[in-house]
Design a protein around this motif. Structure first.
Motif, short mmCIF file in Angstrom:
data_model
loop_
_atom_site.label_atom_id
_atom_site.label_comp_id
_atom_site.label_asym_id
_atom_site.label_seq_id
_atom_site.Cartn_x
_atom_site.Cartn_y
_atom_site.Cartn_z
N PHE D 113 5.89 -16.44 7.32
CA PHE D 113 6.10 -16.06 5.92
C PHE D 113 7.58 -16.26 5.61
O PHE D 113 8.40 -16.35 6.52
N PRO D 114 7.93 -16.37 4.34
CA PRO D 114 9.33 -16.65 4.00
C PRO D 114 10.22 -15.42 4.19
O PRO D 114 10.39 -14.62 3.27
N ILE D 115 10.75 -15.25 5.42
CA ILE D 115 11.47 -14.03 5.79
C ILE D 115 12.74 -13.85 4.95
O ILE D 115 12.96 -12.79 4.35
N ILE D 116 13.55 -14.91 4.92
CA ILE D 116 14.83 -14.78 4.20
C ILE D 116 14.59 -14.57 2.71
O ILE D 116 15.24 -13.74 2.07
N ASN D 117 13.64 -15.31 2.20
CA ASN D 117 13.33 -15.15 0.77
C ASN D 117 12.79 -13.78 0.42
O ASN D 117 13.05 -13.25 -0.65
N THR D 118 12.03 -13.20 1.33
CA THR D 118 11.54 -11.83 1.12
C THR D 118 12.72 -10.87 1.00
O THR D 118 12.75 -10.01 0.11
N ALA D 119 13.68 -11.08 1.89
CA ALA D 119 14.87 -10.22 1.85
C ALA D 119 15.62 -10.40 0.53
O ALA D 119 16.01 -9.44 -0.13
N LYS D 120 15.78 -11.64 0.17
CA LYS D 120 16.58 -11.98 -1.01
C LYS D 120 15.90 -11.52 -2.30
O LYS D 120 16.50 -10.82 -3.12
N ASN D 121 14.66 -11.87 -2.44
CA ASN D 121 13.99 -11.64 -3.73
C ASN D 121 13.24 -10.31 -3.81
O ASN D 121 13.27 -9.65 -4.84
N ASP D 122 12.55 -9.93 -2.73
CA ASP D 122 11.74 -8.71 -2.80
C ASP D 122 12.54 -7.46 -2.44
O ASP D 122 12.35 -6.40 -3.04
N VAL D 123 13.42 -7.58 -1.43
CA VAL D 123 14.22 -6.41 -1.06
C VAL D 123 15.49 -6.37 -1.92
O VAL D 123 15.96 -5.30 -2.29
N GLY D 124 16.03 -7.54 -2.18
CA GLY D 124 17.20 -7.59 -3.06
C GLY D 124 18.50 -8.02 -2.41
O GLY D 124 19.48 -8.24 -3.08
N GLU D 126 19.90 -10.66 0.79
CA GLU D 126 19.59 -11.60 1.87
C GLU D 126 20.05 -11.07 3.24
O GLU D 126 19.47 -11.36 4.27
N ILE D 127 21.11 -10.25 3.19
CA ILE D 127 21.72 -9.77 4.43
C ILE D 127 20.75 -8.97 5.32
O ILE D 127 20.93 -8.89 6.53
N VAL D 128 19.70 -8.41 4.71
CA VAL D 128 18.76 -7.63 5.52
C VAL D 128 17.55 -8.44 6.02
O VAL D 128 16.55 -7.88 6.47
N ALA D 129 17.70 -9.76 6.00
CA ALA D 129 16.61 -10.61 6.51
C ALA D 129 16.27 -10.26 7.96
O ALA D 129 15.11 -10.30 8.36
N ASN D 130 17.29 -9.90 8.73
CA ASN D 130 17.03 -9.56 10.14
C ASN D 130 16.15 -8.32 10.26
O ASN D 130 15.33 -8.21 11.17
N ILE D 131 16.30 -7.39 9.32
CA ILE D 131 15.50 -6.17 9.38
C ILE D 131 14.07 -6.44 8.89
O ILE D 131 13.11 -5.88 9.40
N VAL D 132 13.96 -7.36 7.94
CA VAL D 132 12.63 -7.81 7.53
C VAL D 132 11.93 -8.43 8.75
O VAL D 132 10.77 -8.11 9.06
N ALA D 133 12.67 -9.30 9.44
CA ALA D 133 12.10 -9.95 10.63
C ALA D 133 11.74 -8.93 11.70
O ALA D 133 10.70 -9.03 12.37
N LEU D 134 12.61 -7.93 11.87
CA LEU D 134 12.35 -6.89 12.86
C LEU D 134 11.07 -6.13 12.51
O LEU D 134 10.21 -5.90 13.39
N GLY D 135 10.93 -5.75 11.24
CA GLY D 135 9.72 -5.06 10.80
C GLY D 135 8.48 -5.88 11.15
O GLY D 135 7.48 -5.37 11.65
N ALA D 136 8.61 -7.17 10.91
CA ALA D 136 7.49 -8.07 11.21
C ALA D 136 7.19 -8.12 12.70
O ALA D 136 6.03 -8.05 13.13
N MET D 137 8.24 -8.20 13.51
CA MET D 137 8.05 -8.25 14.96
C MET D 137 7.43 -6.95 15.48
O MET D 137 6.62 -6.97 16.40
N VAL D 138 7.83 -5.85 14.91
CA VAL D 138 7.25 -4.56 15.32
C VAL D 138 5.74 -4.56 15.02
O VAL D 138 4.93 -4.16 15.85
N ALA D 139 5.39 -5.04 13.85
CA ALA D 139 3.98 -5.07 13.46
C ALA D 139 3.18 -6.00 14.37
O ALA D 139 2.06 -5.68 14.78
N LEU D 140 3.77 -7.14 14.71
CA LEU D 140 3.02 -8.16 15.46
C LEU D 140 2.92 -7.88 16.95
O LEU D 140 1.99 -8.33 17.60
N THR D 141 3.90 -7.15 17.49
CA THR D 141 3.92 -6.96 18.95
C THR D 141 3.30 -5.63 19.38
O THR D 141 2.81 -5.52 20.50
N GLY D 142 3.36 -4.63 18.52
CA GLY D 142 2.76 -3.34 18.86
C GLY D 142 3.40 -2.64 20.05
O GLY D 142 2.80 -1.75 20.64
N GLN D 143 4.60 -2.99 20.40
CA GLN D 143 5.27 -2.37 21.56
C GLN D 143 5.85 -1.01 21.23
O GLN D 143 6.03 -0.17 22.10
#
Lengths: 65, 377, 272, 182
Positions: D113-124, D126-143
């Motif tokens: 999914f467009p991670i950087i764009n989600t940060a930029k447009n939906d969160v507001g 771009e700098i938090v793209a890494n946290i968007v990605a982290l949220g995604a990794m948490v969801a996908l890995t279930g660790q």
């Protein structure tokens, strides 16, 4: 009035015979005796202390009381 | 009551460990990959009234900690390869003048500038033979972040107890990786204070052997006055060239460590009871070794690991005993065979020594070790 | 009226190791007189040196003395002063020790303006190793390693110190013995890094190679070249040719390191 | 032993080191597991490629680096090409769909999914793209649980940016869940 003489003590075991005291005494009180300094003319001493100050070897003590 | 925990790098843990051990003075010079130690010390030391100074060079940093130690502080410096080379003369000064101090050296590639960000284990010989002249050497090689914290405390303790410089040498992997650290409560880990003189100042001699091989050390500015020099000295601290005194003093300095190997040396034995192949490893490499040993066991190979926690003094006794009963040693190390030489020296031909030597800036992975384990017949 | 130097000399340590006519002994006497004038407490006074003839001085003085490695006196002393700011920390050494191998520590101690006093005995030569040229050996002069004359220009220690940030810089000579203690007293009293350069003589390894017939000739040279700063103000550039200024050359009141670091501690504690 | 290996890769400046640290912190401090985080240093870490590795386990972790990756985040095409080869069979590959156009082949599950764009447009930001990605990794890995990971995020960012990061984390978590189902 009788002039009070200075007391010049030479610590012979410290003297390395550099001549500094002899050379820079303004009244030529000191002389070299062999390798060590000695007092030649105590009468002439004006108690300026330059020999004591300049002796690098702690070998001269001048008391002027 | 739960203990304080943190997730941090080995370098950060080292700084916190030093403060737990009573360190109040850090002198350093920036060098990759050890700078985090200096950074944490610059934040934490002034909070407790301690001092942090960034010196003009590596040598100056070593000099400053020795000066501060003589003034009574527990002291730390951190560095890496090229800095360790520069500090060597003054490490020798610390040994001959018997000044406690801790040198934290992160091992990176070398020689010279080498690979500043790549891991290495190639400073272990420098820790013993780097400074000229006969001298004692204590060098600890931690393998985890928690252990780095604890070994730094132990380094301070050994340094004070034996009145000599102590090195802590993690490789770059241990120094930079992050793990959980559980901080001990005050008093939970013993902190050894400096042995202060019991005699009045006029009777004090800085190297008075009537108090044993480790004479008490007074601090400048504490009412005691004495002389310290890097020349061979007598018990009163003044220089001498008298043959019998120089010989006796040199022997005592080395004996402080050599006669106390059992107190200083530490190691971990992993699955050694029935082991036929022993991997001898230290630092991060021991973590790969443990992984490999576990896999080997699963495959029915009787492998074990001897982990060196104290590189110097070297665990000669233990290696000799192992050599008498195993089929072979495997030595993985990030250098071209430094520890292997020590193992060969101790094995005395009784067991073959197979090395895995890697200096390309990459860690030794478990597969490489497993392969080598299988080569031992 | 004779001055009681014995009060500060360690029993049994004299005679010292310096050669006949070497001015280091004269400087040591000046240092002792300064200590006595200031009534320094021996236990709270650290005398730190590097390696070389001049660096042997601390061994004779009865206080906390630290004879370190070549060139490192200023760095060791910095550690002592930081750990115990209340101590008087005085450094002594020669020109080679202080400005060549120790040059980096020297300029940075000046820059930090740490509250210590550095007495440099400048005899233009490495005496202990047998007379090699130092960074202070004048151009054209002879040393055991400049047999055809020194091609290097020499350092002006005072200018170097001022340029690097020292806040008290003075110069005296071994000949002007009665000035030495006065300069040192003022230097120790000064808050900040103070440097006292004493022009000195090395008859054994420098004098002989450079055609000085005797210690006396060397002393006379020190006498002739020295011009007090006050006197120099009334002299023309021509008259000052070949002369060396003596006395207090530079003085400035400025924040110094140990005080500044105390403020760092305050800020760190406030931020806790 | 339940050894789980994650790799966060991309370009320097994308905040992937931080994302890796927070993931490991979540496991180690809040989830009660063990975790090791390590990263590549040097010229690579200054503008070029960036890599942060996290090992999570129920027990002690020996080898601190990736042997066979369970989950890979690739925030550039270069990273996707370089690291997908040692991704485990059945592992997870998360990519930024705007930046990784050529999806590397393999027997793993790819989520895009467009991670950087989600940060930029939906969160507001771009700098938090890494946290968007982290949220995604948490969801996908279930660790680690969503709650523990969020705690780790919020304890790692400055006070003033808590809300921004909370939003970024949630957005990433939910977008990944949706993308994985879709």
């Amino acid at each position: 009035m009788e002039k009070k003489l200075a007391k010049i003590e030479i610590i012979e075991k410290y003297c390395k015979g550099c001549h500094i005291c002899v050379e820079f005494c303004p009244t030529k009180v000191l002389e070299m005796k062999g390798f060590v300094v000695s007092v030649k003319n105590l009468e002439a001493c004006i108690k300026c202390m330059q020999c004591e100050l300049r002796c690098p070897d702690f070998a001269i003590k001048v008391s002027a009381e | 009551m739960s203990k304080k925990v943190a997730f941090m790098q080995g370098n950060e843990a080292a700084a916190h460990g030093a403060i737990y051990a009573g360190c109040t003075f850090f002198g350093g010079y920036p060098i990759t990959p050890s700078t985090e130690v200096a950074e944490v010390c610059s934040i934490e030391l002034p909070k407790i009234g301690g001092k942090f100074i960034q010196m003009e060079d590596e040598i100056g940093a070593m000099a400053a900690i020795l000066g501060a130690s003589l003034a009574g502080a527990k002291v730390l410096t951190s560095t890496s390869g090229p800095g360790l080379s520069l500090k060597q003369e003054l490490i020798g000064y610390g040994c001959i003048a018997e000044i406690p101090c801790v040198i934290y050296n992160v091992m990176r590639g070398g020689p010279s500038t080498g690979m500043p960000t790549g891991p290495s284990q190639s400073d272990v010989m420098c820790a013993k033979w780097g400074t000229h002249g006969d001298h004692p050497a204590i060098c600890l090689t931690p393998a985890s972040v928690q252990e780095t914290y604890e070994e730094v405390i132990r380094a301070f303790n050994l340094s004070e107890k034996y009145r000599t410089p102590v090195m802590v040498m993690p490789d770059e992997i241990v120094a930079h990786m992050r793990e959980r650290v559980v901080f001990p409560e005050p008093g939970e880990i013993e902190v050894i204070p400096r042995k202060a003189p019991t005699v009045p100042p006029e009777q004090y001699k800085p190297y008075d052997t009537s108090f044993g091989d480790v004479p008490p050390l007074a601090a400048f500015g504490s009412g005691y006055k004495f002389h310290v020099t890097g020349l061979n000295k007598m018990q009163d601290g003044f220089p001498t060239t008298k043959a019998e005194i120089v010989q006796a003093e040199e022997e005592r300095q080395v004996r402080k460590v050599e006669a106390n190997v059992d107190d200083i040396a530490s190691f971990e034995e992993y699955m050694l009871a029935d082991a036929e192949v022993v991997v001898v490893a230290y630092g991060s490499t021991s973590r790969s070794a443990r992984y490999a040993v576990n896999v080997a066991r699963e495959q029915g190979i009787k492998a074990g690991m001897f982990r060196i926690k104290t590189f110097w003094p070297f665990p000669d006794k233990q290696i000799k005993a192992l050599a008498a009963k195993v089929k072979g040693f495997v030595i993985p190390e990030m250098n071209l065979g430094m520890c292997s030489l020590e193992i060969e020296r101790n094995a005395q031909g009784k067991a073959p020594v197979l090395g895995i030597f890697r200096v390309d800036g990459e860690p030794i992975n478990p597969d490489q070790i497993l392969e080598k384990i299988k080569e031992v017949k | 009226m004779a001055f009681d130097y014995d009060k500060w000399i360690r029993p049994g340590k004299l005679p010292h190791i310096w050669c006949p006519g070497c001015g280091h002994g004269i400087v040591m006497k000046g240092l002792i007189r300064a200590f006595e004038t200031l009534q320094l407490k021996k236990e709270d006074t650290a005398l730190v040196s590097g390696i070389g003839c001049a660096s042997r001085l601390p061994g004779y003085i009865d206080c906390c003395t630290l004879h370190t490695a070549h060139g490192r006196a200023a760095a060791f002393a910095t550690g002592v002063k930081m750990a115990k700011p209340e101590m008087n920390v005085i450094l002594v050494g020669g020109d080679g020790d202080g400005t060549a191998i120790g040059g980096n520590h020297f300029i940075h101690a000046c820059r930090r303006n740490i509250d210590m006093t550095y007495i440099i005995m400048n005899n233009y030569i490495y005496g202990m190793t047998g007379g090699q040229f130092s960074p202070c050996t004048p151009t054209g002069h002879k040393a055991s390693t400049t047999p055809y004359g020194n091609p290097d220009p020499g350092f002006d220690i005072a200018k170097l110190a001022i340029g690097a940030g020292a806040t008290f810089v003075a110069r005296g000579t071994a000949f002007h013995a009665n000035q030495i203690d006065k300069l040192i007293v003022e230097a120790i009293q000064h808050k900040g890094f103070s440097v006292v350069e004493i022009l000195d003589d090395c008859p054994t390894t420098y004098g002989r190679r450079n055609k000085y017939k005797s210690v006396i000739e060397m002393m006379n040279r020190l006498k002739e070249v020295a011009v007090p700063v006050k006197a120099a103000e009334k002299m023309t550039a021509e008259q000052l040719q070949g002369k060396v200024l003596t006395g207090v050359l530079y003085k400035e009141e400025k924040a110094h390191y140990t005080d500044e670091y105390a403020k760092v501690i305050e800020r760190a504690r406030a931020a806790k | 032993m339940s050894r789980y290996e994650l790799r966060f890769s991309g370009a320097g400046g994308q905040g992937l080191i931080t994302a890796g640290i927070i993931m490991a912190k979540a496991a180690s401090i809040y989830e009660g597991k063990q975790a090791v985080q390590s990263q590549s240093y040097g010229p690579e870490a200054r503008g070029g490629a960036s890599k942060s590795e996290v090992i999570i386990s129920d027990g002690p972790i020996d080898y601190p680096k990736v042997t066979q990756c369970d989950a890979l985040l690739a925030m550039t095409q270069e990273a996707a090409n370089k690291y997908s080869h040692d991704l485990k069979e059945g592992g997870v590959l998360l990519i930024d769909s705007d930046l990784v156009k050529i999806v590397p082949p393999g027997n793993f599950k790819t989520v895009a999914f467009p991670i950087i764009n989600t940060a930029k447009n939906d969160v507001g930001r771009e700098i938090v793209a890494n946290i968007v990605a982290l949220g995604a990794m948490v969801a996908l890995t279930g660790q680690v649980t969503r709650e523990n990971a969020e705690k780790a995020v919020l304890s790692s960012v400055p006070e003033a940016f808590i809300e921004l990061n909370r939003k970024a984390f949630s957005m990433g978590y939910e977008r990944a869940e949706a993308a994985a189902k879709g």
